[in-house]
Enzyme design. Structure first.
Site, short mmCIF file in Angstrom:
data_model
loop_
_atom_site.label_atom_id
_atom_site.label_comp_id
_atom_site.label_asym_id
_atom_site.label_seq_id
_atom_site.Cartn_x
_atom_site.Cartn_y
_atom_site.Cartn_z
N SER A 127 0.82 -1.20 0.00
CA SER A 127 0.00 0.00 0.00
C SER A 127 0.86 1.26 0.00
CB SER A 127 -0.97 -0.04 1.18
OG SER A 127 -2.14 0.68 0.90
N LYS A 179 -21.60 17.58 9.51
CA LYS A 179 -20.57 17.67 10.54
C LYS A 179 -20.36 16.33 11.25
CE LYS A 179 -17.61 19.67 13.28
NZ LYS A 179 -16.30 20.10 12.77
#
Length: 295
Positions: A127, A179
């Site tokens: 990765s 949010k």
């Protein structure tokens, strides 16, 4: 909750990491008397070990992590040092954070115009760690090493059922409709999941296009790996590495390459480069490497 470029086996280690502030010693370029860049026979050895993070308060690997900030300092110093003829990235990492990764990858990639850079995957380059390795001129790895896992992962934990069973409830007072998207106290909504998936897809495109550029292969070839890990010769066949060799032989091969005064070509999936002439005065790298890695 954040997207990560890490093999799933290392995801918990990354999730438990708490970023540390950069100490004054690191900001000033000092490392408490420790050599900032390890060198052997004109080769700078830059170690990438453990989970990769943006900052961990150290230049060298520590506490199971390596920081992009510390790696950037080492690599830039090696590029600027006229006594350093080449840079060897020594990787054993399952990857880690996104933040800070791509700027460091670009530094390595652009640094190839200044000095030869090789990457040794010993024994894991997955990765984010593979993204770093891919920026080098050449990637070598032992026969049991693994490379790849070129993908993005993001995890969400829904604690609402467990909290309900415990007789607890959490009320989030917030402003802004998005949010509290993805908070652990409620199930993930379809809208939040779609937004997070779009973010993961965007990062995946950045990762695959970057690896394709670095390795001089098509982006479709990178995507066709399906974020799998490839061992030894299978990694070479997939275009993710250039040659299989033992770690101590890799350091010797790099020294021989530098001694032959040949700048390595950009990587090609199946290209085989001729061996550089061997110097009669070359050092014994099995013992030299032991000194470096044991320091």
């Amino acid at each position: 909750m954040f997207p990560a470029l890490v093999h799933p086996a290392h995801f918990h280690s990354l999730a438990s990491f708490k970023e540390q502030p950069t100490p004054a010693a690191m900001q000033s370029g000092q490392a408490g008397g420790q050599a900032i860049v390890h060198t052997v026979a004109g080769i700078a050895i830059v170690s990438v070990a453990g989970v990769t993070v943006h900052r961990n308060g150290a230049i060298h690997p520590t506490g199971g992590t390596s920081s992009y900030e510390g790696l950037q300092i080492q690599i830039q110093m090696a590029l600027d040092n006229p006594d350093v003829r080449g840079i060897m990235l020594d990787l054993n990492s399952g990857g880690g954070e996104v933040a800070g990764l791509f700027d460091l990858v670009d530094l390595i990639y652009e640094g190839r115009a200044q000095k030869p850079i090789w990457a040794l995957i010993d024994e894991t380059g997955a990765s984010a760690a593979y993204a770093l390795a891919s920026a080098a001129h050449r990637i070598v790895m032992p026969r049991t090493a693994q490379a790849g896992s070129i993908g993005v992962v993001l995890g969400h934990v829904d604690m609402s059922s467990a909290m309900e069973k415990a007789g607890l409830s959490v009320t989030l007072i917030h402003a802004g409709a998005r949010k509290v998207d993805g908070n652990q106290f409620a199930p993930l909504s379809a809208e939040a999941k779609a937004r997070l998936q779009a973010e993961v897809d965007q990062l995946y495109s950045l990762l695959t296009s970057t690896v394709a550029r670095n390795r001089a292969i098509s982006e479709s070839a990178v995507r066709n790996t399906q974020a799998a890990l490839f061992t030894g010769q299978h990694a070479v066949k997939a275009g993710l590495a250039d040659e299989v060799m033992a770690s101590h032989d890799a350091l010797q091969a790099f020294y021989d390459h530098l001694n032959g005064q040949r700048r390595p070509a950009a990587p090609r999936a199946h290209a085989q480069q001729a061996a550089a002439p061997v110097s009669a005065e070359r050092p014994a790298f099995r013992s030299l490497a032991a000194k470096v890695y044991g320091s």
